[in-house]
Motif scaffolding. Structure first.
Motif, PDB file in Angstrom:
ATOM      1  N   MET A   1       0.829  -1.205   0.000  1.00 58.00           N
ATOM      2  CA  MET A   1       0.000   0.000   0.000  1.00 58.00           C
ATOM      3  C   MET A   1       0.864   1.256   0.000  1.00 58.00           C
ATOM      4  N   LEU A   2       1.961   1.231   0.740  1.00 58.92           N
ATOM      5  CA  LEU A   2       2.876   2.360   0.774  1.00 58.92           C
ATOM      6  C   LEU A   2       3.452   2.633  -0.614  1.00 58.92           C
ATOM      7  N   VAL A   3       3.900   1.590  -1.281  1.00 56.01           N
ATOM      8  CA  VAL A   3       4.447   1.741  -2.633  1.00 56.01           C
ATOM      9  C   VAL A   3       3.372   2.251  -3.589  1.00 56.01           C
ATOM     10  N   PHE A   4       2.158   1.729  -3.474  1.00 56.95           N
ATOM     11  CA  PHE A   4       1.065   2.171  -4.346  1.00 56.95           C
ATOM     12  C   PHE A   4       0.796   3.663  -4.182  1.00 56.95           C
ATOM     13  N   PHE A   5       0.715   4.148  -2.938  1.00 57.40           N
ATOM     14  CA  PHE A   5       0.419   5.553  -2.724  1.00 57.40           C
ATOM     15  C   PHE A   5       1.587   6.449  -3.113  1.00 57.40           C
ATOM     16  N   MET A   6       2.810   5.964  -2.988  1.00 55.90           N
ATOM     17  CA  MET A   6       3.958   6.742  -3.448  1.00 55.90           C
ATOM     18  C   MET A   6       3.909   6.915  -4.959  1.00 55.90           C
ATOM     19  N   VAL A   7       3.616   5.851  -5.678  1.00 49.40           N
ATOM     20  CA  VAL A   7       3.553   5.922  -7.137  1.00 49.40           C
ATOM     21  C   VAL A   7       2.344   6.733  -7.584  1.00 49.40           C
ATOM     22  N   ALA A   8       1.205   6.504  -6.980  1.00 51.59           N
ATOM     23  CA  ALA A   8      -0.009   7.212  -7.377  1.00 51.59           C
ATOM     24  C   ALA A   8       0.092   8.704  -7.069  1.00 51.59           C
TER      25      ALA A   8
END
Length: 129
Positions: free
Chosen positions: A23-30
């Motif tokens: 989830m952390l990686v997803f929000f960083m990319v998004a």
């Protein structure tokens, strides 16, 4: 007879950590991706506009000539001594001509720093590609 001790069930903490990391990686990319421009959007063309330097900037022409507020300046030292006489902060905004040699620009910025400029900011045109 000793009664066997019941083991408590382990919680799947590794799986929980993996989900949180994903989830952390997803929000960083998004959060870092910008929306693309609309294909039907036509940007303003500024080809016919005259480029005017900021009024408090030292302009360097293609031939190496310096000007400040429309008046020619003899050298970097003369420019800085005039600015000191006005009591202004010595942060130089430098507007070079597009055709100015890069070596001449580097030499001029070094001269300005040696003459006492605290900062030398080079003003450039920013394009959208």
């Amino acid at each position: 007879m000793i009664k066997p001790r019941q083991r408590s069930k382990r919680e799947p903490t590794i799986a929980l950590i993996n989900i949180v990391f994903l989830m952390l990686v997803f929000f960083m990319v998004a959060g870092t991706l910008a929306q693309p421009l609309d294909p039907e959007l036509k940007l303003v063309k500024t080809e016919e506009l005259d480029g005017i330097a900021p009024p408090d900037a030292l302009v360097v022409h293609a031939d190496g000539r310096l000007s400040y507020r429309g008046a020619d300046v003899a050298s970097a030292e003369a420019y800085l001594s005039a600015r000191e006489a006005e009591g202004e902060e010595i942060a130089v905004r430098l507007v070079p001509d597009r055709d100015l040699d890069a070596g001449a620009l580097v030499t001029l910025t070094a001269e300005l720093r040696r003459a006492g400029a605290a900062r030398v900011l080079v003003v450039t045109e920013r394009g959208l590609q």
